[in-house]
Each structure stands twice: as structure tokens, then as C-alpha cells.
Design an enzyme around this catalytic site. Sequence first.
Site, mmCIF file in Angstrom:
data_model
loop_
_atom_site.group_PDB
_atom_site.id
_atom_site.type_symbol
_atom_site.label_atom_id
_atom_site.label_comp_id
_atom_site.label_asym_id
_atom_site.label_seq_id
_atom_site.Cartn_x
_atom_site.Cartn_y
_atom_site.Cartn_z
ATOM 1 N N ARG A 106 0.872 -1.084 -0.132
ATOM 2 C CA ARG A 106 0.128 -0.036 0.071
ATOM 3 C C ARG A 106 0.713 1.169 0.081
ATOM 4 O O ARG A 106 2.016 1.203 0.680
ATOM 5 C CB ARG A 106 -0.890 0.053 1.196
ATOM 6 C CG ARG A 106 -1.905 -1.158 1.244
ATOM 7 C CD ARG A 106 -2.533 -1.367 2.494
ATOM 8 N NE ARG A 106 -3.444 -2.587 2.498
ATOM 9 C CZ ARG A 106 -3.287 -3.571 2.874
ATOM 10 N NH1 ARG A 106 -2.068 -3.931 3.362
ATOM 11 N NH2 ARG A 106 -4.263 -4.727 2.811
ATOM 12 N N LYS A 133 -2.599 -1.905 7.254
ATOM 13 C CA LYS A 133 -3.978 -1.673 7.436
ATOM 14 C C LYS A 133 -4.702 -2.744 8.461
ATOM 15 O O LYS A 133 -5.828 -2.276 9.055
ATOM 16 C CB LYS A 133 -4.688 -1.995 5.965
ATOM 17 C CG LYS A 133 -6.159 -1.896 5.984
ATOM 18 C CD LYS A 133 -6.332 -1.997 4.540
ATOM 19 C CE LYS A 133 -8.040 -2.146 4.221
ATOM 20 N NZ LYS A 133 -8.500 -1.971 3.129
ATOM 21 N N HIS A 196 -1.688 2.829 -5.807
ATOM 22 C CA HIS A 196 -2.242 1.840 -5.387
ATOM 23 C C HIS A 196 -2.588 1.003 -6.385
ATOM 24 O O HIS A 196 -2.733 -0.480 -6.081
ATOM 25 C CB HIS A 196 -3.596 2.186 -4.421
ATOM 26 C CG HIS A 196 -4.038 1.328 -3.419
ATOM 27 N ND1 HIS A 196 -4.804 -0.084 -3.839
ATOM 28 C CD2 HIS A 196 -3.974 1.135 -2.222
ATOM 29 C CE1 HIS A 196 -5.133 -0.638 -2.863
ATOM 30 N NE2 HIS A 196 -4.610 -0.141 -1.738
ATOM 31 N N HIS A 223 -3.281 -9.359 2.717
ATOM 32 C CA HIS A 223 -4.808 -9.472 2.825
ATOM 33 C C HIS A 223 -5.187 -10.055 4.191
ATOM 34 O O HIS A 223 -4.382 -10.808 4.487
ATOM 35 C CB HIS A 223 -5.321 -9.873 1.660
ATOM 36 C CG HIS A 223 -5.215 -9.103 0.354
ATOM 37 N ND1 HIS A 223 -5.621 -9.623 -0.891
ATOM 38 C CD2 HIS A 223 -5.031 -7.654 0.330
ATOM 39 C CE1 HIS A 223 -5.512 -8.496 -1.747
ATOM 40 N NE2 HIS A 223 -5.194 -7.409 -0.979
ATOM 41 N N TYR A 233 -0.750 -20.096 10.001
ATOM 42 C CA TYR A 233 -0.284 -21.176 9.319
ATOM 43 C C TYR A 233 0.165 -20.796 8.059
ATOM 44 O O TYR A 233 1.422 -21.136 7.538
ATOM 45 C CB TYR A 233 -1.443 -21.977 9.056
ATOM 46 C CG TYR A 233 -1.066 -23.326 8.463
ATOM 47 C CD1 TYR A 233 -0.302 -24.458 8.766
ATOM 48 C CD2 TYR A 233 -1.830 -23.559 7.218
ATOM 49 C CE1 TYR A 233 0.331 -25.650 8.108
ATOM 50 C CE2 TYR A 233 -1.537 -24.858 6.259
ATOM 51 C CZ TYR A 233 -0.477 -25.586 6.854
ATOM 52 O OH TYR A 233 -0.296 -26.725 6.138
#
Length: 259
Positions: A106, A133, A196, A223, A233
Site C-alpha cells: 500500500r 491496514k 495503489h 490481505h 499457518y
Amino acid sequence: MPITEIKAVDILVPLRRQEARGNYETARRMRSSIGQVFRYAVATARADHDPTFALRDALITPKVQHMAALTNREDFARLLQVIWTYEAGSEITRSALKLMAMLYTRPGELRLAHWKEFDFEKRVWTLPEERMKMRRPHHKPLAEPVIEILRKLQEQTGNRVRVFPSLTGNDRSISENTMNQALRRMSFTKEEMTPHGFRSSASSLLNESGLWNPDAIEAELAHADTNQVRRIYHRALYWEERVRMADWWAQEVMTMAQG
């Protein structure tokens, strides 16, 4: 007003004022921030309830606007060729755009970077949770071409705390508009490409290559995964693949940039 006397209708007035100006997202964020204050008041026995809860469906939902991006390989290659031959502006701005292409973070995560976050020997960039974020630390593998760009930039800004310091202040980074303005000077419109948008470009081309696990790409993009166990994991499972993917992508970017 005493917080116990504030009702939902009192909160709705300033929210509607923002909506009347077309600031729908601002109104939603205001409701969220006000709700945080009330929940703190409840938790500390200063109030009995959070009146913003009753307003959760009362506000206009803003339309999602996707950031413009060049996701076609030919178009993206043209962009990279322009960036790599761009001579106007500062070395700081040129380096920021090159690193956006290679690291596809970002924009705020990159432009606010500190030199102490980079470990060139271990080839890793550790982004602190306060800048992420999802509010958790993120580790990015660094390919050799990325390190070369950073080392060259270090000759210019290595004596500063920030990797991309503003030319107008020692304690500030380049602004949000710096990279945007550079793209406009390169003749790419805001409908074609944004800083972006490098994330969408990289995500599209990495997935189209068919070489990488989609979950590894998602992990590299930082994300969110709502399942905490799955997130931990996957972060461990895909690190080695992400390192290989970072090397491959950096070479792809250099190949496209060199035409």
C-alpha cells in the site's frame, strides 16, 4: 453534554451534515469513532450503552471505487519503461515508483518506511503493525534488484530516519500526492493508473502466470484472513514460496522495464 444524555438523534445530526456534503465515507467513519468513545464509556462505567449501534443502517453506503490499475502485461510494461527512463523529479520519487512496482505494498506503507525496518543481510523488510491496514506486523522478502534500488537511495537519504523524506521537512515523508503527480507528469491519467494500482497489477500478473499458489500471493499482499490460525499457518507455510516469488517478480519487472 454529559455522555449519558447524548442520544442517537444527537449523533445523527452531524452525520447527516456530512452526508449532505456527499462525504458518505466520512460520515461512516465518524459514526465508528463516536461508537469507540461510547464503548469505552460503557467499559469504564461512565455510560450504559452505545447509541451509535442504532445508527448502523441509517447512513448512506458509499459506492466502492476501485483504484485504477494497468493489469494487462503490455500496458504495465509500457508504464515500467516510462518509470525507468523518467528523468524529471527527484531520485526519491523515482525510487518510490520503482519499489511500488516491485514490492506492491500500500502506498502509505512504503512512503512512511524507516531505514531501520530493512535488513539487507537477511533480505527482509519488517513493516510495523501501526502502519499496516490490518494492524499486525508484515514481513516482505527483498529481491536483489530491490536491494540495489534501496542501496542507491541510501546514499542520498541514509542519514535520515525516513527512506523517502520530504524535501520540505526533515521529519516528514513524501506526501500521498507525490507519486500520483509523477504518474500524471508521465501522461498516465487517474483513470489509468494510481500508486495503489500497483497492487492490482502485480496480483493480476502473478495469478495469470500460474506459477504461484493464490494463498501465497494473498499473503504477500498482506490481505486479511479472518481465521487467525489459518493466517499464522499460511504466513509460515508460504514464506519460502514468497521469497522465490519476490525474486521472480523482480526479474519480471526488470525484463518489462528494459523492453
